[in-house]
Write an enzyme that holds these catalytic residues in place. Structure first.
Site, mmCIF file in Angstrom:
data_model
loop_
_atom_site.group_PDB
_atom_site.id
_atom_site.type_symbol
_atom_site.label_atom_id
_atom_site.label_comp_id
_atom_site.label_asym_id
_atom_site.label_seq_id
_atom_site.Cartn_x
_atom_site.Cartn_y
_atom_site.Cartn_z
ATOM 1 N N CYS A 1 0.786 -1.237 0.000
ATOM 2 C CA CYS A 1 0.000 0.000 0.000
ATOM 3 C C CYS A 1 0.814 1.281 0.000
ATOM 4 O O CYS A 1 0.669 2.099 -0.908
ATOM 5 C CB CYS A 1 -0.942 0.008 1.203
ATOM 6 S SG CYS A 1 -2.214 -1.229 1.071
HETATM 7 C C1 UDX Z 1 -0.881 -0.146 5.546
HETATM 8 C C2 UDX Z 1 -1.862 0.698 6.369
HETATM 9 O O1 UDX Z 1 -1.425 0.750 7.723
HETATM 10 C C3 UDX Z 1 -3.264 0.153 6.256
HETATM 11 O O2 UDX Z 1 -4.161 0.990 6.971
HETATM 12 C C4 UDX Z 1 -3.607 0.149 4.781
HETATM 13 O O3 UDX Z 1 -4.906 -0.129 4.517
HETATM 14 C C5 UDX Z 1 -2.641 -0.774 4.025
HETATM 15 O O4 UDX Z 1 -1.330 -0.244 4.206
HETATM 16 P P1 UDX Z 1 0.455 -2.394 5.828
HETATM 17 O O5 UDX Z 1 1.151 -1.997 4.560
HETATM 18 O O6 UDX Z 1 -0.068 -3.765 5.946
HETATM 19 O O7 UDX Z 1 -0.780 -1.430 6.127
HETATM 20 O O8 UDX Z 1 1.511 -2.204 7.025
HETATM 21 P P2 UDX Z 1 1.837 -1.167 8.176
HETATM 22 O O9 UDX Z 1 1.805 -1.883 9.465
HETATM 23 O O10 UDX Z 1 1.050 0.062 8.065
HETATM 24 O O11 UDX Z 1 3.383 -0.856 7.855
HETATM 25 C C6 UDX Z 1 3.795 -0.357 6.595
HETATM 26 C C7 UDX Z 1 5.300 -0.259 6.532
HETATM 27 O O12 UDX Z 1 5.785 0.794 7.363
HETATM 28 C C8 UDX Z 1 6.054 -1.507 6.967
HETATM 29 O O13 UDX Z 1 7.129 -1.753 6.076
HETATM 30 C C9 UDX Z 1 6.574 -1.170 8.347
HETATM 31 O O14 UDX Z 1 7.759 -1.864 8.651
HETATM 32 C C10 UDX Z 1 6.816 0.328 8.205
HETATM 33 N N1 UDX Z 1 6.742 1.053 9.489
HETATM 34 C C11 UDX Z 1 5.547 1.178 10.134
HETATM 35 C C12 UDX Z 1 7.884 1.635 10.022
HETATM 36 O O15 UDX Z 1 8.975 1.544 9.445
HETATM 37 N N2 UDX Z 1 7.781 2.331 11.196
HETATM 38 C C13 UDX Z 1 6.620 2.476 11.868
HETATM 39 O O16 UDX Z 1 6.620 3.123 12.924
HETATM 40 C C14 UDX Z 1 5.471 1.868 11.328
#
Ligand code: UDX
Length: 437
Positions: A265
């Site tokens: 996403c």
């Molecule tokens: C995301 C959105 O959160 C969700 O609402 C949407 O509908 C789909 O996209 P997702 O991609 O499954 O969900 O993962 P998410 O937990 O949001 O993390 C996304 C990325 O950001 C990951 O690679 C994670 O490692 C990174 N991340 C997240 C960080 O590096 N630091 C953080 O503090 C949070």
């Protein structure tokens, strides 16, 4: 209510199984008979905690089924949810081919009935797609008048790895209805929701989804930029994040510094928004910067490996974790792939491991795969933690100290215990951890 779901990926399956769990009659549609058969046999095609159990419960209660009978299922249903993929094209723009064919198939199905029906777009689509593409396509193919088909956009906010919990206990529901029919049916569908429900028009709902994902992605990139400053200035970013998070305007969530964001996403949505804005000559400096930081951030780990080892040629580098985050087998836009490619370009010997995502990763990037973290670490000159799987965070320091040729550990997720590793004689460097050097 009777519901059909188009698209049997993680959004479609989680959406279908959740509505079935709430007592609705749900058919998940797929044109491939083998997918329908697998679904009806209770097989879950993706790794998503809790989903196999939810699907099985739905099948057992006969509230959920897979079906290939597109036309009859749709004409007899009250609502159809479009949950198909909206991938990025090479230029970053959104590819709406699957949405378009779903709309055409719904239109064809509705041509044979008269029952009022509501089409709901759950796929992430740019503002105006529901009104300007889905609506006219369905009406044109069905020959129906506007009064007998309702339209809405109802974005999903499902995180991979916790999609089931996010669907069962959402923190908000956005109903972007284009008409009274759609609004009334979606109000009824979500009547039992214990979270805020925002009603708006479809293009606003579409924008809520993009604006949310782009904001979170920007928050991660901002976090990483500040964490890098902290690292250079001898400050521990974890404590800075704690201090920032105490301000409830900021919130402590999404302040984890690391190798950057990946997944299905954030990268795709930021790119789609940026490309669409550029086409209208609107400046999007924040979106640009979000992506620039996210591309350079994982390469910092490669630079650190070079700082310590000099030339990487022939060096054995272990990548712990290949999935874009824990609890998923998804490797789309995984930062581990950016690191692996840079290491391979430098002629390093790269060996990776992951509890779920190894097979998916090798289709993306040609590295060696070890059966366990221990096997990956054997004889390694450097280990880079790319995904904070709990089993890697729990590895005893002795595993690194004793198995590696040179116990050099670079923590791309700030998940390992710095003190314990250093006490065991491991050279340890982590993103955002001051006093690394
Ligand atoms: C995301 C959105 O959160 C969700 O609402 C949407 O509908 C789909 O996209 P997702 O991609 O499954 O969900 O993962 P998410 O937990 O949001 O993390 C996304 C990325 O950001 C990951 O690679 C994670 O490692 C990174 N991340 C997240 C960080 O590096 N630091 C953080 O503090 C949070």
């Amino acid at each position: 209510m009777r519901i059909t779901v188009m698209g049997t990926g993680y959004v479609g399956l989680v959406t279908g199984a959740t509505f079935a769990a709430a007592g609705h009659d749900v058919a998940c549609l797929d044109i491939l008979p083998e997918r329908v058969a697998a679904l009806n046999a209770g097989e879950c095609p993706i790794f998503e905690p809790g989903l196999p159990e939810l699907l099985k419960a739905g099948l057992a209660s006969e509230k959920l089924r897979g079906s290939g009978e597109m036309a009859s299922e749709i004409t007899e249903a009250d609502l159809t949810f479009i949950c198909v993929g909206t991938p990025s094209r090479n230029d970053g723009s959104i590819d709406l081919a699957q949405v378009e064919s779903a709309a055409a198939a719904i239109g064809d199905a509705l041509a044979s009935g008269e029952r009022k029906h509501v089409v709901v777009v759950k796929s992430t689509v740019l503002p105006r797609t529901t009104e300007d593409l889905v609506l006219p396509r369905v009406l044109e193919r069905s020959g129906r008048d506007r009064a007998s088909v309702g339209f809405a956009m109802n974005p999903e906010f499902l995180r991979e790895g916790s999609a089931v919990a996010d669907a069962l206990q959402p923190d908000r529901i956005v109903i972007g209805a284009a008409d009274g029919l759609a609004r009334a049916r979606l109000r009824l569908l979500y009547a039992g929701a214990e979270c805020p429900v925002l009603e708006c028009d479809p293009r606003t709902a579409e924008m809520v989804k993009y604006a949310s994902n782009a904001f979170l992605a920007a928050k991660v990139s901002y976090t990483n930029e500040v964490a890098n400053l902290c690292e250079a200035w001898g400050i521990d970013f974890a404590t800075v994040a704690e201090g920032m998070g105490l301000d409830d305007r900021i919130s402590p969530r999404f302040l984890r510094a690391g190798a950057g964001f990946g997944g299905s996403c954030f990268p795709k949505d930021v790119k789609a928004l940026r490309t669409a804005a550029a086409a209208e000559k609107l400046p999007v400096a924040m979106l640009d910067a979000t992506l620039v930081v996210n591309e350079s951030q994982p390469l910092l780990l490669v630079a650190w490996a070079r700082d310590a080892l000099g030339s990487l040629k022939g060096k054995r580098i272990a990548l712990l974790g290949l999935a874009f985050k824990p609890d998923t087998d998804d490797v789309r836009e995984a930062r581990a792939a950016v690191v692996a490619r840079a290491l391979l370009d430098a002629d390093a010997s790269v060996v990776g491991c992951d509890p779920q995502a190894a097979a998916n990763f090798t289709a993306l990037c040609d590295i060696k795969i070890a059966a366990s973290a221990e096997a990956a670490l054997d004889g390694a000159d450097c280990a880079i933690l790319m995904t904070e799987w709990p089993e890697y965070a729990a590895l005893p320091p002795a595993v690194f100290a004793e198995r590696m040729a040179r116990p050099l550990v670079l923590d791309g997720r700030r998940a390992l215990d710095a003190k314990a590793l250093r006490n065991a004689g491991v050279e340890y460097r982590a993103i955002g951890l001051g006093g690394n050097k």
